[in-house]
Motif scaffolding. Structure first.
Motif, PDB file in Angstrom:
ATOM      1  N   ASP A  16       0.656  -1.028  -0.146  1.00 11.41           N
ATOM      2  CA  ASP A  16       0.003   0.102  -0.056  1.00 11.41           C
ATOM      3  C   ASP A  16       1.338   1.177  -0.123  1.00 11.41           C
ATOM      4  O   ASP A  16       1.716   1.894   0.676  1.00 11.41           O
ATOM      5  N   ASN A  17       0.941   1.843  -1.216  1.00 11.17           N
ATOM      6  CA  ASN A  17       1.848   3.050  -1.213  1.00 11.17           C
ATOM      7  C   ASN A  17       1.768   3.634  -0.531  1.00 11.17           C
ATOM      8  O   ASN A  17       2.872   4.815  -0.226  1.00 11.17           O
ATOM      9  N   ARG A  18       0.417   4.667   0.020  1.00  8.85           N
ATOM     10  CA  ARG A  18       0.187   5.797   1.280  1.00  8.85           C
ATOM     11  C   ARG A  18       0.507   4.677   2.459  1.00  8.85           C
ATOM     12  O   ARG A  18       0.594   5.428   3.906  1.00  8.85           O
ATOM     13  N   ASP A  19       1.368   4.109   3.131  1.00 11.41           N
ATOM     14  CA  ASP A  19       1.704   3.219   4.556  1.00 11.41           C
ATOM     15  C   ASP A  19       3.118   3.505   4.311  1.00 11.41           C
ATOM     16  O   ASP A  19       4.296   2.977   3.859  1.00 11.41           O
ATOM     17  N   SER A  20       3.518   4.451   4.746  1.00 12.03           N
ATOM     18  CA  SER A  20       4.796   4.889   5.165  1.00 12.03           C
ATOM     19  C   SER A  20       5.544   3.466   5.778  1.00 12.03           C
ATOM     20  O   SER A  20       7.463   3.591   5.403  1.00 12.03           O
TER      21      SER A  20
ATOM     22  N   ARG B 148       5.827   0.642   4.541  1.00 15.66           N
ATOM     23  CA  ARG B 148       5.453  -0.093   3.446  1.00 15.66           C
ATOM     24  C   ARG B 148       5.378  -1.661   3.872  1.00 15.66           C
ATOM     25  O   ARG B 148       6.127  -2.467   3.420  1.00 15.66           O
TER      26      ARG B 148
END
Ligand code: DCM
Ligand code: MG
Ligand code: MG
Length: 251
Positions: free
Chosen positions: A51-55, A57
């Protein structure tokens, strides 16, 4: 640990995560009451989605999963502890007209395996201590000696082996004394180690399988490597007990 010659000759293609709920723990001669299988291809672990929004990763739970999950009337009383943690009871299973561990179970699981790309490895947490020997009991009662061409591997053994290898490496690299390991290895504790929260739906077969896959994703490369050389044929597993004792039908 199995002899290397018994491990798969080719790399494992499909990991089938297994969890069983049952009427209790040994030595109570438990019977299975819920069975869940999630099949995930090696490819999915080697090519995780994020999920690219999850810093942080964190890998997303695999999207391509085949699932089989069902309830079974165990024909034996639950221990109070097992009934309490699983939320299952003999009464509810009977009222919902759930069938026993009958031939249809075998047909379902073999059809499920036949749709997966071999070699197939069953994966369970403490599988060698509980799930595999218990599945063997129920299959034997149907007159089935095993599951041909299916391998199995235990994530409890695997996680301990990986930690011990990392510990040795740490000693070598830093000329350090052995790390005092206070690490915990229950499924719940492993999930906490990686996600800093406790998992949902513990002691439902599906919930535990999802928790196990989430843990597996965190060390997938190492676990896959360990399983390629340490998985053993399911047919080498010994039954948890011999089912020669006749239970009076219940309920
Ligand atoms: N079990 C038990 N008591 C515990 C833990 C487990 O009787 N404290 C039994 C009932 C569960 C089964 O083992 O259905 C499988 O455990 P788990 O839910 O951890 O997969
Ligand atoms: Mg379990
Ligand atoms: Mg469980």
């Amino acid at each position: 640990m199995c002899a290397a010659s018994e491990s798969p000759s080719r790399r494992i293609e499909t990991f089938v995560f297994l969890d069983l709920e049952a009427t209790g723990l040994p030595p109570s001669r438990p019977k299975i009451t819920e069975l869940c299988l999630f099949a995930v291809a090696r490819h999915a672990f080697e090519n995780p989605q994020y999920d690219n929004r999850d810093s942080k990763r964190m890998p997303l739970f695999p999207r391509l999963v085949d699932k089989l999950c069902f309830c079974i009337n165990p024909g034996k009383p639950f221990t109070p502890a097992a009934s309490s943690i699983t939320g299952l009871s003999n009464e509810e299973l009977a009222w919902n007209k759930k069938q026993s561990f009958n031939i249809h179970v075998l047909h379902m699981i073999t059809a499920f395996f036949n749709r997966q790309s071999p070699p197939i490895c069953l994966v369970a947490h403490n599988g060698c201590g509980y799930d595999f020997p218990l599945l063997k009991v129920e299959l034997s009662a149907l007159g089935i000696s095993g599951l041909d061409d299916i391998y199995c591997a235990d994530t409890l053994k695997a996680m301990k082996a990986l930690d011990s290898k990392n510990n040795q490496l740490h000693q070598l690299l830093y000329q350090a004394s052995p790390l005092r390991s206070k690490k915990k290895y229950s499924l719940r504790d492993l999930y906490y180690r990686f996600y800093n929260v406790y998992p949902l739906n513990s002691h439902s077969a599906e919930g535990d399988v999802m928790t196990l896959i989430s843990v597996f994703q965190q060390c997938a490369a190492d676990l896959i490597c360990w399983m390629d050389s340490n998985a053993r044929p399911f047919n080498t597993i010994r039954a948890m007990y011999e089912e020669n004792e006749k239970y009076t039908s219940f309920p």
